[in-house]
Motif scaffolding. Structure first.
Motif, PDB file in Angstrom:
ATOM      1  N   ASN A   1       0.812  -1.225   0.000  1.00  0.00           N
ATOM      2  CA  ASN A   1       0.000   0.000   0.000  1.00  0.00           C
ATOM      3  C   ASN A   1       0.846   1.275   0.000  1.00  0.00           C
ATOM      4  OD1 ASN A   1      -2.372   1.469   0.019  1.00  0.00           O
ATOM      5  ND2 ASN A   1      -2.502   1.521   2.255  1.00  0.00           N
ATOM      6  N   PRO A   2       1.734   1.402  -0.988  1.00  0.00           N
ATOM      7  CA  PRO A   2       2.655   2.547  -0.960  1.00  0.00           C
ATOM      8  C   PRO A   2       1.969   3.847  -1.364  1.00  0.00           C
ATOM      9  CG  PRO A   2       2.943   1.368  -2.989  1.00  0.00           C
ATOM     10  CD  PRO A   2       1.908   0.601  -2.205  1.00  0.00           C
ATOM     11  N   ARG A   3       2.577   4.948  -0.923  1.00  0.00           N
ATOM     12  CA  ARG A   3       2.177   6.261  -1.428  1.00  0.00           C
ATOM     13  C   ARG A   3       3.207   6.604  -2.495  1.00  0.00           C
ATOM     14  NH1 ARG A   3      -0.400  11.094  -0.056  1.00  0.00           N
ATOM     15  NH2 ARG A   3       0.836  12.923  -0.604  1.00  0.00           N
ATOM     16  N   GLY A   4       2.787   6.496  -3.755  1.00  0.00           N
ATOM     17  CA  GLY A   4       3.745   6.717  -4.849  1.00  0.00           C
ATOM     18  C   GLY A   4       3.735   5.541  -5.806  1.00  0.00           C
ATOM     19  N   ALA A   5       4.914   5.184  -6.300  1.00  0.00           N
ATOM     20  CA  ALA A   5       5.008   4.146  -7.335  1.00  0.00           C
ATOM     21  C   ALA A   5       4.500   2.804  -6.823  1.00  0.00           C
ATOM     22  CB  ALA A   5       6.456   4.017  -7.799  1.00  0.00           C
ATOM     23  N   HIS A   6       3.645   2.183  -7.600  1.00  0.00           N
ATOM     24  CA  HIS A   6       3.038   0.909  -7.214  1.00  0.00           C
ATOM     25  C   HIS A   6       3.020  -0.012  -8.417  1.00  0.00           C
ATOM     26  CE1 HIS A   6      -0.703  -1.493  -5.839  1.00  0.00           C
ATOM     27  NE2 HIS A   6       0.307  -1.860  -5.083  1.00  0.00           N
ATOM     28  N   ARG A   7       3.597  -1.200  -8.229  1.00  0.00           N
ATOM     29  CA  ARG A   7       3.535  -2.188  -9.318  1.00  0.00           C
ATOM     30  C   ARG A   7       2.325  -3.064  -9.072  1.00  0.00           C
ATOM     31  NH1 ARG A   7       8.365  -2.467 -12.180  1.00  0.00           N
ATOM     32  NH2 ARG A   7       8.455  -4.694 -12.576  1.00  0.00           N
ATOM     33  N   GLU A   8       1.443  -3.111 -10.071  1.00  0.00           N
ATOM     34  CA  GLU A   8       0.167  -3.801  -9.850  1.00  0.00           C
ATOM     35  C   GLU A   8      -0.231  -4.634 -11.063  1.00  0.00           C
ATOM     36  OE1 GLU A   8      -1.853  -0.259  -8.808  1.00  0.00           O
ATOM     37  OE2 GLU A   8      -2.241   0.347 -10.869  1.00  0.00           O
ATOM     38  N   LEU A   9      -1.175  -5.543 -10.839  1.00  0.00           N
ATOM     39  CA  LEU A   9      -1.646  -6.441 -11.888  1.00  0.00           C
ATOM     40  C   LEU A   9      -2.923  -5.894 -12.514  1.00  0.00           C
ATOM     41  CD1 LEU A   9      -1.312  -9.822  -9.957  1.00  0.00           C
ATOM     42  CD2 LEU A   9       0.159  -9.059 -11.824  1.00  0.00           C
ATOM     43  N   TRP A  10      -3.000  -6.018 -13.818  1.00  0.00           N
ATOM     44  CA  TRP A  10      -4.235  -5.678 -14.525  1.00  0.00           C
ATOM     45  C   TRP A  10      -4.532  -6.791 -15.515  1.00  0.00           C
ATOM     46  CZ3 TRP A  10      -7.452  -1.336 -14.032  1.00  0.00           C
ATOM     47  CH2 TRP A  10      -6.996  -0.343 -13.163  1.00  0.00           C
ATOM     48  N   ASN A  11      -5.822  -6.968 -15.797  1.00  0.00           N
ATOM     49  CA  ASN A  11      -6.241  -7.950 -16.794  1.00  0.00           C
ATOM     50  C   ASN A  11      -7.008  -7.219 -17.896  1.00  0.00           C
ATOM     51  OD1 ASN A  11      -8.671  -9.922 -17.697  1.00  0.00           O
ATOM     52  ND2 ASN A  11      -6.838 -11.092 -17.270  1.00  0.00           N
ATOM     53  N   HIS A  12      -6.631  -7.494 -19.139  1.00  0.00           N
ATOM     54  CA  HIS A  12      -7.327  -6.843 -20.261  1.00  0.00           C
ATOM     55  C   HIS A  12      -8.625  -7.620 -20.540  1.00  0.00           C
ATOM     56  CE1 HIS A  12      -7.074  -4.862 -24.491  1.00  0.00           C
ATOM     57  NE2 HIS A  12      -8.061  -4.411 -23.769  1.00  0.00           N
ATOM     58  N   ALA A  13      -9.581  -7.450 -19.635  1.00  0.00           N
ATOM     59  CA  ALA A  13     -10.761  -8.317 -19.587  1.00  0.00           C
ATOM     60  C   ALA A  13     -11.616  -8.240 -20.848  1.00  0.00           C
ATOM     61  CB  ALA A  13     -11.602  -7.954 -18.366  1.00  0.00           C
ATOM     62  N   GLN A  14     -11.744  -7.060 -21.414  1.00  0.00           N
ATOM     63  CA  GLN A  14     -12.619  -6.910 -22.575  1.00  0.00           C
ATOM     64  C   GLN A  14     -11.826  -7.030 -23.882  1.00  0.00           C
ATOM     65  OE1 GLN A  14     -14.936  -3.263 -22.789  1.00  0.00           O
ATOM     66  NE2 GLN A  14     -16.814  -4.425 -22.573  1.00  0.00           N
ATOM     67  N   GLY A  15     -10.529  -7.266 -23.758  1.00  0.00           N
ATOM     68  CA  GLY A  15      -9.688  -7.361 -24.953  1.00  0.00           C
ATOM     69  C   GLY A  15      -9.101  -8.748 -25.078  1.00  0.00           C
ATOM     70  N   CYS A  16      -7.762  -8.834 -24.961  1.00  0.00           N
ATOM     71  CA  CYS A  16      -7.092 -10.118 -25.193  1.00  0.00           C
ATOM     72  C   CYS A  16      -7.085 -11.015 -23.959  1.00  0.00           C
ATOM     73  CB  CYS A  16      -5.669  -9.870 -25.692  1.00  0.00           C
ATOM     74  SG  CYS A  16      -4.629  -8.988 -24.506  1.00  0.00           S
ATOM     75  N   ARG A  17      -7.645 -10.529 -22.853  1.00  0.00           N
ATOM     76  CA  ARG A  17      -7.809 -11.305 -21.629  1.00  0.00           C
ATOM     77  C   ARG A  17      -6.482 -11.804 -21.049  1.00  0.00           C
ATOM     78  NH1 ARG A  17     -11.312 -13.015 -25.016  1.00  0.00           N
ATOM     79  NH2 ARG A  17     -10.480 -15.103 -25.198  1.00  0.00           N
ATOM     80  N   ARG A  18      -5.392 -11.019 -21.246  1.00  0.00           N
ATOM     81  CA  ARG A  18      -4.103 -11.397 -20.648  1.00  0.00           C
ATOM     82  C   ARG A  18      -3.881 -10.585 -19.380  1.00  0.00           C
ATOM     83  NH1 ARG A  18      -3.780 -15.837 -23.802  1.00  0.00           N
ATOM     84  NH2 ARG A  18      -5.595 -14.942 -24.739  1.00  0.00           N
ATOM     85  N   TRP A  19      -3.169 -11.204 -18.406  1.00  0.00           N
ATOM     86  CA  TRP A  19      -2.711 -10.479 -17.236  1.00  0.00           C
ATOM     87  C   TRP A  19      -1.380  -9.825 -17.558  1.00  0.00           C
ATOM     88  CZ3 TRP A  19      -5.387  -9.528 -12.924  1.00  0.00           C
ATOM     89  CH2 TRP A  19      -6.497 -10.333 -12.646  1.00  0.00           C
ATOM     90  N   PHE A  20      -1.157  -8.653 -17.031  1.00  0.00           N
ATOM     91  CA  PHE A  20       0.121  -7.981 -17.203  1.00  0.00           C
ATOM     92  C   PHE A  20       0.303  -7.018 -16.040  1.00  0.00           C
ATOM     93  CE2 PHE A  20      -1.512  -3.860 -18.588  1.00  0.00           C
ATOM     94  CZ  PHE A  20      -2.793  -4.191 -18.969  1.00  0.00           C
ATOM     95  N   GLY A  21       1.464  -6.402 -15.984  1.00  0.00           N
ATOM     96  CA  GLY A  21       1.744  -5.496 -14.879  1.00  0.00           C
ATOM     97  C   GLY A  21       1.768  -4.049 -15.325  1.00  0.00           C
TER      98      GLY A  21
END
Lengths: 201, 93
Positions: free
Chosen positions: B48-68
């Motif tokens: 839970n940093p204040r500032g730069a955060h590396r996080e996961l996203w999923n392109h759910a409506q597109g190619c459905r891949r997970w990426f950071g």
């Protein structure tokens, strides 16, 4: 082997409702293509054996560049780095899926005939970019989205696969059958400015 | 709305994506040897940093891949996206 297809597309009630209203000069027209088969293919693009087997059966290239479609005998859409959709006449789909399955049986791949789940809408006309812009976040300007480009995105929040197949412009929209009535109803409302007409194929 | 760059599809609207929380949290190789506190730390505690955060996203409506995605939690500015399979976010090396 293949038997003629008499599958309903589920949009008959909508077409019946709209049959009374004729738009004089439609800026966009929608043709419901229920006569197409859909085959989902998954496998590793880096596996030359897999790509070669699929291309040999299809007689055309498997697009490995993201968000492109190979328009030839079949329409082959890139869906992901390991996933493609083949759209082909419905009567030939089961046979083609069988041949693909056989050709890829010794590689890490899967072939599924998903024709029952999806329907194709062909959106044509001078004003269809204006119409799509009302419900789609993609940049569909000719400079950004050219013939042979495709994208999975949302139109009015419904998941669609959208492709530009010619410069008329003609867009191909692949959508879940269960969402097609919603999308067509949205298009009739959103298209009141442009003028929209529906056709059964 | 955020414009998020999918490593495969390019920049797309935020509505096409779903959020997957902090990136780079490796599952312990042998959960049985952990204490309850260590297991709870793996399951629930995030930086839970204040500032730069590396996080996961999923392109759910597109190619459905997970990426950071590296996103600043204060400004929402996105520094860039990365694929997970290239090892760039693997803390174990």
């Amino acid at each position: 082997m293949s038997r003629p297809l008499d599958r309903r597309h589920g949009l008959e009630p909508l077409l019946a409702e709209l049959s009374g209203s004729r738009t004089a000069d439609p800026g966009a027209s929608v043709t419901i293509r229920n006569d197409l088969g859909h085959i989902n293919v998954r496998g590793r693009a880096a596996d030359a054996g897999f790509v070669q087997s699929v291309e040999q059966v299809l007689g055309q290239a498997l697009p490995v560049k993201p968000n492109t479609v190979s328009l030839d005998q079949h329409e082959v859409f890139w869906l992901g780095p390991d996933e493609w959709l083949i759209v082909t006449p419905a009567a030939a789909a089961a046979e083609l899926a069988g041949r693909l399955q056989k050709a890829t049986s010794d590689t890490h791949a899967s072939v599924n005939d998903i024709s029952g789940g999806q329907v194709v809408l062909i959106l044509q006309g001078a004003k269809c970019r204006d119409l799509l812009a009302k419900g789609c976040t993609l940049d569909l300007h000719p400079g950004a989205f050219a013939v042979g480009d495709c994208a999975q995105s949302g139109i009015a929040r419904a998941n669609v696969l959208l492709a530009l197949v010619d410069e008329m412009p003609t867009f191909m929209i692949v959508i879940r059958r269960s969402f097609s009535d919603y999308l067509c109803r949205w298009l009739t409302h959103a298209g009141r400015d442009e003028g929209i007409a529906f056709k059964d194929s | 709305m955020l414009l998020i760059e999918c490593p495969w599809c390019g920049e797309r609207a935020e509505t096409e994506f779903s959020y997957g929380g902090e990136a780079g949290i490796a599952r312990p190789p042998d959960p049985d040897v952990l204490s309850d506190a260590e297991w709870a730390d793996y399951l629930f505690n995030r930086s839970n940093p204040r500032g730069a955060h590396r996080e996961l996203w999923n392109h759910a409506q597109g190619c459905r891949r997970w990426f950071g995605v590296e996103r600043d939690t204060v400004t929402y500015r996105i520094a860039g996206s990365f694929r997970l399979s290239d090892g760039s976010d693997n803390r174990e090396g």
